[in-house]
Design an enzyme around this catalytic site. Structure first.
Site, PDB file in Angstrom:
ATOM      1  CB  SER A 140      34.526  13.581-113.000  1.00 20.39           C
ATOM      2  OG  SER A 140      33.219  13.854-112.527  1.00 20.39           O
ATOM      3  CE1 TYR A 171      34.502   9.549-109.048  1.00 27.56           C
ATOM      4  CE2 TYR A 171      33.649  11.755-109.445  1.00 27.56           C
ATOM      5  CZ  TYR A 171      33.978  10.495-109.912  1.00 27.56           C
ATOM      6  OH  TYR A 171      33.793  10.185-111.241  1.00 27.56           O
TER       7      TYR A 171
END
Ligand code: NAD
Length: 261
Positions: free
Chosen positions: A143, A156
């Site tokens: 990401s 995350y």
């Protein structure tokens, strides 16, 4: 490019980016093992559609990425059925948005397990099979949050930075075995994962839905556009080809310029 004769496991492929990877690899002729949660009939429909649309074999593994034994069983399914996996895509992921001092510890554990530790387990089972064939492609969906942070996403961001480190380490270990290991770092892609974090972001930042989409999400991307699942999948297909055999240990951004800033 033809991936005929190859097989792939794509974790978290009942939805979003994972489903796009599975369909893109199948379109090139790869047999696929799909994985993830959802209504059984919807998963079966997607599985059959891959077979009929592309003339390949598609199997479903219900492995829960928080369970190491089930991850081992998923890799064994690919080995027993296809003699693979030749391609492993670590993609399953979840998100939770909350300030660190209010972050539920069970959400932290789940995000680290699914978004990071699952990749370790899948890789450690797949690598010996790839080494035996002297060919392999390991791709993980990292990401933009593997490179930069955003507030309220502690678990995350930690997991995705971990994926980038795992990618580099394994790439070095298997470099002489015909196996490449890379991660793709998308910016915001419109999928259920993004949709689901809008209410929590509204709460954490005190914003309306429109403000979250325009002022938080798309604000991060200079192009002011969502990345599409098809664009991410096309990059994965490229990484599986011969033209990409010298790309390894890389973290490739596809984020509309987000991390250039
Ligand atoms: P999604 O919610 O559409 O898909 C997530 C998939 O993971 C689903 O198939 C779901 O069933 C599966 N999954 C969740 N928990 C699981 C578990 N315990 N075991 C097995 N499967 C499980 O989300 P997405 O946006 O397509 O996300 C896919 C990946 O892309 C994730 O790793 C995510 O972090 C990453 N990513 C997404 C974006 C984005 O903007 N959507 C951006 C960068 C990275």
């Amino acid at each position: 490019m033809s991936l005929k004769g190859k097989s792939a496991i794509v974790t978290g492929s009942t939805s979003g980016i994972g489903l796009a990877y599975a369909r893109a690899l199948a379109a090139e002729g790869a047999d696929v093992v799909i994985n993830g949660f959802g209504p059984a009939d919807a998963i079966e429909t997607e599985r059959k559609k891959i077979e009929t649309d592309f003339g390949v074999k598609a199997l479903y593994s219900p492995a829960d990425m928080t369970k190491p034994d089930e991850i081992a069983a998923m890799v064994k399914l690919a080995a027993d059925s296809f003699g693979g996996p030749d391609i492993l895509i670590n993609n399953a992921g979840i998100q939770h948005v909350a300030p660190v001092d209010e972050f539920p510890p069970e959400k932290w554990d789940a995000i680290i397990a699914i978004n990071l530790t699952a990749a370790f387990h899948a890789i450690r089972h797949a690598v010996p099979l790839m080494k035996a064939k002297k060919w392999g492609r390991i791709i993980s969906t990292a990401s933009a949050h593997s490179l930069v942070a955003s507030p309220f996403k502690s678990a995350y961001v930690t997991a995705k930075h971990g994926i980038a480190g795992l990618t580099k380490t394994v790439a070095l270990e298997v470099a002489t075995h015909g196996i490449t290991v890379n991660c793709i770092s998308p910016g915001y892609v419109w999928t259920p994962l993004v949709e689901k974090q809008i209410p929590d972001t509204m709460k954490a930042r005190g914003l309306t839905r429109e403000q979250v989409i325009n002022d938080v999400i798309l604000d991060a991307q200079p192009t002011k556009e969502f990345v599409t699942v098809e664009q991410v999948a096309a990059l994965a297909v490229f990484l599986c080809g011969d033209a990409a055999k010298s790309i390894t240990g890389a973290n490739i951004s596809m984020d509309g310029g987000w991390t250039a800033a």
